[in-house]
Design a protein around this motif. Structure first.
Motif, short mmCIF file in Angstrom:
data_model
loop_
_atom_site.label_atom_id
_atom_site.label_comp_id
_atom_site.label_asym_id
_atom_site.label_seq_id
_atom_site.Cartn_x
_atom_site.Cartn_y
_atom_site.Cartn_z
N GLN A 103 0.86 -1.18 0.00
CA GLN A 103 0.00 0.00 0.00
C GLN A 103 0.90 1.24 0.00
O GLN A 103 1.89 1.28 0.72
N ILE A 104 0.53 2.22 -0.81
CA ILE A 104 1.32 3.45 -0.94
C ILE A 104 0.61 4.57 -0.20
O ILE A 104 -0.58 4.81 -0.40
N GLY A 105 1.34 5.23 0.68
CA GLY A 105 0.79 6.35 1.43
C GLY A 105 1.47 7.66 1.04
O GLY A 105 2.69 7.78 1.14
N MET A 106 0.67 8.63 0.58
CA MET A 106 1.19 9.94 0.21
C MET A 106 0.26 11.02 0.76
O MET A 106 -0.96 10.83 0.84
N GLU A 107 0.82 12.14 1.13
CA GLU A 107 0.04 13.29 1.60
C GLU A 107 -0.11 14.29 0.47
O GLU A 107 0.38 15.42 0.52
N GLY A 108 -0.78 13.88 -0.58
CA GLY A 108 -0.94 14.74 -1.74
C GLY A 108 0.14 14.47 -2.77
O GLY A 108 1.14 13.80 -2.51
N ASN A 109 -0.03 15.02 -3.95
CA ASN A 109 0.92 14.81 -5.04
C ASN A 109 1.54 16.10 -5.55
O ASN A 109 2.17 16.11 -6.60
N GLU A 110 1.40 17.18 -4.83
CA GLU A 110 1.96 18.47 -5.26
C GLU A 110 3.17 18.81 -4.41
O GLU A 110 3.11 18.80 -3.18
N LEU A 111 4.28 19.08 -5.08
CA LEU A 111 5.55 19.37 -4.41
C LEU A 111 5.98 20.79 -4.77
O LEU A 111 6.37 21.06 -5.91
N PRO A 112 5.92 21.75 -3.82
CA PRO A 112 6.28 23.15 -4.11
C PRO A 112 7.75 23.29 -4.45
O PRO A 112 8.55 22.36 -4.27
N PRO A 113 8.15 24.45 -4.96
CA PRO A 113 9.56 24.67 -5.31
C PRO A 113 10.48 24.52 -4.10
O PRO A 113 10.19 24.97 -3.00
N TYR A 114 11.61 23.84 -4.31
CA TYR A 114 12.65 23.62 -3.30
C TYR A 114 12.09 22.97 -2.02
O TYR A 114 12.65 23.13 -0.94
#
Length: 364
Positions: A103-114
């Motif tokens: 199972q893959i756990g992620m807190e959203g898929n958007e990664l801000p700059p730096y």
């Protein structure tokens, strides 16, 4: 394999939360995929080998995860965006292990700059992995080493929210899963033995045979307590204290009778012992605080001086022959509407009374 993007804005790092103690060489000794890898077709081998070379160059140190049956294990995925634009990410895992393990756990898929972000790969295998016969194929060893590959797809977020960005393959990281049974006996050996994977697997064979007996010995006191022992132990405990088979009674009543056996033997042949014995088998109250005539189980003797010249008064205390010697009456007052097993009560009295005594049983 989809070619990776030339963009290097996204980097990843895998961290195993449970790393095996054994070295890589001994872990690989249990791999049964070597023969199948050598028989790949020549057409696929050239393309796969070049891809593997690139993958190993980008991730030279493969992540190794130790998994025990029915115990969760995790791989931490650390993502880093080194560009000045927002990235949209997506994770995909491929491998030769069953997909339901992961199972893959992620807190959203958007990664801000730096910015940096963490995702988790949760692995859990069935508790009966080693016992399940479906996992064992005739004339083939059980697969306990597995290979996996984490693929990171990403793309730059566009200013137009209605347009979905095209996600490209940014990076690849490989990992290996080692399914091993937990072994307690390794704790009794020097740490050097943990470096050899075969030692732990060999010790597990002896542990499976011996550990149930060790656990029984650790809890032997509970097996000898009638109130805690398994139901299958009750006939043995009853025989141990010289108790007859009381399978007709409930389990809780049997346990209580076996526990009180020595106490009953101490009072055997007495009024107190007979009353207590009948109480245990029938559940009729003892009423120790009441006079004998008012108890639910009253035991008394009928005695008298008989006909004595000069002292007898007709109609009051005159009788012929006096009382019967060594004779007593058991009177049971059953106002609780309990169902009495009279044959059982007779057997109790016959067994508990002195041999020379006679008795009568009355129920009111």
């Amino acid at each position: 394999m989809t070619p990776k993007s030339k963009l290097q804005a996204l980097s990843i790092r895998l961290t195993s939360m449970k790393h095996p103690d054994a070295n890589a060489e001994s872990l690989a000794s249990a791999d049964n995929l070597v023969n199948s890898q050598s028989h790949r077709s020549s057409s696929n081998s050239s393309s796969n080998s070049s891809s593997n070379i690139v993958n190993n160059q980008r991730s030279p140190n493969n992540c190794k995860l130790l998994i025990h049956p029915n115990e969760p294990s995790e791989i931490l995925v650390h993502l880093k965006n080194s560009s000045n634009r927002t990235l949209l990410t997506n994770l995909r895992v491929e491998g030769d292990f069953p997909s339901q393990w992961l199972q893959i756990g992620m807190e959203g898929n958007e990664l801000p700059p730096y910015a940096e972000m963490e995702a988790v790969l949760y692995f859990q295998i069935p508790a009966d992995f080693f016992e399940n016969q479906k996992a064992i194929v005739n004339n083939q060893p059980l697969t306990i080493n597995y290979n996996g590959q984490l693929q990171i797809y990403g793309g730059y977020a566009s200013a137009n929210s209605e347009t979905s960005p095209k996600l490209e393959l940014f990076d690849i990281a490989s990992f290996q899963l080692y399914v091993r049974p937990p072994s307690l006996y390794l704790d009794f050996l020097p740490d050097a033995y943990r470096e050899v994977d075969f030692v732990g697997r060999l010790l597990k064979i002896f542990e499976e045979c011996l550990e149930p007996d060790v656990q029984i010995l650790d809890a032997l006191w509970a097996y000898l307590d009638p109130m805690l022992a398994p139901e299958t132990m009750l006939p043995f405990l009853a025989h141990w204290v010289g108790w007859e088979d009381t399978s007709s009674l409930g389990i809780e009543r049997q346990r209580f009778l076996i526990k009180k056996a020595i106490q009953i033997y101490r009072w055997r042949g007495t009024r107190r012992g007979l009353r207590f014995y009948i109480h245990l088998f029938t559940g009729i109250p003892l009423d120790d605080h009441l006079p004998e005539a008012e108890k639910h189980i009253s035991i008394f003797e009928i005695s008298g001086r008989g006909f004595v010249l000069g002292e007898a008064i007709i109609g009051q205390n005159a009788s012929t022959g006096g009382g019967r010697p060594f004779h007593f009456v058991v009177r049971i007052r059953n106002d609780l509407q309990n169902r009495l097993d009279l044959p059982l009560i007779h057997r109790i009295i016959e067994r508990e009374k002195p041999v020379v005594c006679t008795y009568e049983l009355e129920t009111i």
